[in-house]
Design a protein around this motif. Structure first.
Motif, mmCIF file in Angstrom:
data_model
loop_
_atom_site.group_PDB
_atom_site.id
_atom_site.type_symbol
_atom_site.label_atom_id
_atom_site.label_comp_id
_atom_site.label_asym_id
_atom_site.label_seq_id
_atom_site.Cartn_x
_atom_site.Cartn_y
_atom_site.Cartn_z
ATOM 1 N N ASN A 102 -3.078 0.907 4.313
ATOM 2 C CA ASN A 102 -1.729 0.772 4.862
ATOM 3 C C ASN A 102 -0.670 1.485 4.051
ATOM 4 O OD1 ASN A 102 -2.884 -1.455 3.619
ATOM 5 N ND2 ASN A 102 -1.301 -2.854 4.169
ATOM 6 N N SER A 103 -1.080 2.386 3.156
ATOM 7 C CA SER A 103 -0.111 3.265 2.512
ATOM 8 C C SER A 103 -0.245 4.651 3.144
ATOM 9 C CB SER A 103 -0.316 3.314 0.994
ATOM 10 O OG SER A 103 -1.510 3.980 0.643
ATOM 11 N N GLU A 110 6.630 8.262 1.467
ATOM 12 C CA GLU A 110 6.650 6.834 1.118
ATOM 13 C C GLU A 110 5.602 6.573 0.035
ATOM 14 O OE1 GLU A 110 7.488 3.821 0.755
ATOM 15 O OE2 GLU A 110 9.348 3.854 1.858
ATOM 16 N N GLN A 111 5.246 5.303 -0.127
ATOM 17 C CA GLN A 111 4.294 4.924 -1.169
ATOM 18 C C GLN A 111 2.871 5.332 -0.799
ATOM 19 O OE1 GLN A 111 2.701 0.826 -1.834
ATOM 20 N NE2 GLN A 111 3.980 0.929 -3.672
ATOM 21 N N ILE A 112 2.232 6.041 -1.705
ATOM 22 C CA ILE A 112 0.811 6.374 -1.615
ATOM 23 C C ILE A 112 0.143 5.527 -2.689
ATOM 24 C CG2 ILE A 112 -0.907 8.210 -1.786
ATOM 25 C CD1 ILE A 112 1.987 9.940 -1.772
ATOM 26 N N LEU A 113 -0.770 4.644 -2.309
ATOM 27 C CA LEU A 113 -1.366 3.749 -3.292
ATOM 28 C C LEU A 113 -2.843 4.065 -3.480
ATOM 29 C CD1 LEU A 113 -0.349 0.234 -4.067
ATOM 30 C CD2 LEU A 113 -2.763 0.756 -4.112
ATOM 31 N N THR A 158 1.003 -8.899 -5.498
ATOM 32 C CA THR A 158 0.981 -7.908 -4.416
ATOM 33 C C THR A 158 2.346 -7.242 -4.223
ATOM 34 O OG1 THR A 158 1.436 -9.645 -2.786
ATOM 35 C CG2 THR A 158 -0.879 -9.083 -3.172
ATOM 36 N N SER A 159 3.311 -7.553 -5.085
ATOM 37 C CA SER A 159 4.640 -6.946 -4.940
ATOM 38 C C SER A 159 4.617 -5.445 -5.214
ATOM 39 C CB SER A 159 5.652 -7.635 -5.868
ATOM 40 O OG SER A 159 5.340 -7.361 -7.225
ATOM 41 N N VAL A 160 3.540 -4.969 -5.840
ATOM 42 C CA VAL A 160 3.384 -3.543 -6.102
ATOM 43 C C VAL A 160 3.304 -2.777 -4.780
ATOM 44 C CG1 VAL A 160 1.765 -1.835 -7.040
ATOM 45 C CG2 VAL A 160 2.279 -3.899 -8.333
ATOM 46 N N ILE A 161 2.717 -3.412 -3.746
ATOM 47 C CA ILE A 161 2.556 -2.774 -2.438
ATOM 48 C C ILE A 161 3.821 -3.026 -1.636
ATOM 49 C CG2 ILE A 161 1.140 -2.685 -0.356
ATOM 50 C CD1 ILE A 161 -1.091 -4.061 -2.088
ATOM 51 N N ARG A 162 4.633 -1.965 -1.456
ATOM 52 C CA ARG A 162 5.914 -2.151 -0.776
ATOM 53 C C ARG A 162 6.485 -0.808 -0.335
ATOM 54 N NH1 ARG A 162 6.735 -2.394 -6.341
ATOM 55 N NH2 ARG A 162 8.445 -1.121 -7.176
ATOM 56 N N ASP A 163 7.436 -0.871 0.599
ATOM 57 C CA ASP A 163 8.184 0.330 0.955
ATOM 58 C C ASP A 163 9.076 0.685 -0.225
ATOM 59 O OD1 ASP A 163 7.058 0.475 3.454
ATOM 60 O OD2 ASP A 163 8.680 -0.610 4.441
ATOM 61 N N VAL A 168 6.276 8.107 -3.598
ATOM 62 C CA VAL A 168 5.836 7.685 -4.936
ATOM 63 C C VAL A 168 4.320 7.508 -4.886
ATOM 64 C CG1 VAL A 168 6.055 5.994 -6.788
ATOM 65 C CG2 VAL A 168 7.994 6.410 -5.263
ATOM 66 N N LEU A 169 3.642 8.132 -5.825
ATOM 67 C CA LEU A 169 2.202 7.928 -5.969
ATOM 68 C C LEU A 169 2.001 6.778 -6.946
ATOM 69 C CD1 LEU A 169 -0.754 8.803 -5.495
ATOM 70 C CD2 LEU A 169 -0.491 10.338 -7.462
ATOM 71 N N VAL A 170 1.455 5.680 -6.452
ATOM 72 C CA VAL A 170 1.210 4.499 -7.276
ATOM 73 C C VAL A 170 -0.290 4.428 -7.531
ATOM 74 C CG1 VAL A 170 1.419 1.994 -7.413
ATOM 75 C CG2 VAL A 170 3.201 3.331 -6.260
#
Length: 197
Positions: A102-103, A110-113, A158-163, A168-170
């Motif tokens: 879902n990233s 947006e966020q790439i995890l 799980t707060s790391v996963i967010r809009d 941003v590459l996480v």
């Protein structure tokens, strides 16, 4: 007493054999995934280029299946090139660095995890510092990111996963790096696109 010593020696040898077999099996899966990802990148019909931040129209139809190797992650500081696979389930993580489904993908703003095991793909991850880079090679281009922040969070955070409102590459892995057993925390890096000069 001698029988107990021999039995413990036999158990130790069996444990070493099992561990060696598991490591060898994981390395073989990762090598196979790296070949698959490299072939996918090289055989894509679109021209390859280093994409400048903010100058990319995302491929809306780009899709990967769980466990599919589709990209590579280079970590120049560690001299590593790793396969990136769809999903963060145990089977996907056995094959390489997992992409959270879902990233978004690189270039989509947006966020790439990405996530991986500290004792396989992200061995030596503790050597990374602010300013080090990640290079993501996709079938449609190459994206360069620079680490600007790191944090350590509990394993269930799980707060790391967010809009994030920007690309941003996480990249996450288990922490402490040399912990024996299931690590209680996660080490998180936040890397931002590097603009071409």
């Amino acid at each position: 007493m001698r029988r107990i010593g021999n039995l413990l020696l036999l158990v130790g040898i069996i444990c070493i054999f099992i561990y060696g077999y598991q490591i060898s099996s994981l390395e073989q899966k990762q090598d196979t995934a790296l070949v698959e990802a490299t072939q996918k990148i090289e055989h894509e019909d679109k021209p390859k280029e280093v994409i400048e931040a903010g100058n990319f129209s995302p491929h809306d139809n780009f899709f990967v299946n769980a466990g599919e190797a589709f990209a590579t992650l280079e970590i120049p500081k560690l001299d590593k090139q790793l396969p990136v696979v769809g999903g963060t389930d145990p089977d996907s993580l056995d094959r390489g660095v997992g992409h959270l489904s879902n990233s978004v993908f690189p270039g989509q703003g947006e966020q790439i995890l990405l996530s991986g095991h500290r004792d396989t793909v992200f061995r030596d991850f503790g050597e990374l510092e602010i300013g080090d880079q990640f290079v993501v090679n996709m079938p449609y281009g190459t994206f360069i990111y620079e680490i600007r922040e790191t944090e350590i969070v509990p394993e269930d955070d799980t707060s790391v996963i967010r809009d994030m409102g920007e690309e941003v590459l996480v990249v996450t892995t288990c922490y402490p790096f040399h912990y024996i057993g299931g690590a209680p925390e996660r080490f998180v890096t936040y890397a931002y696109p590097v603009e071409n000069n």
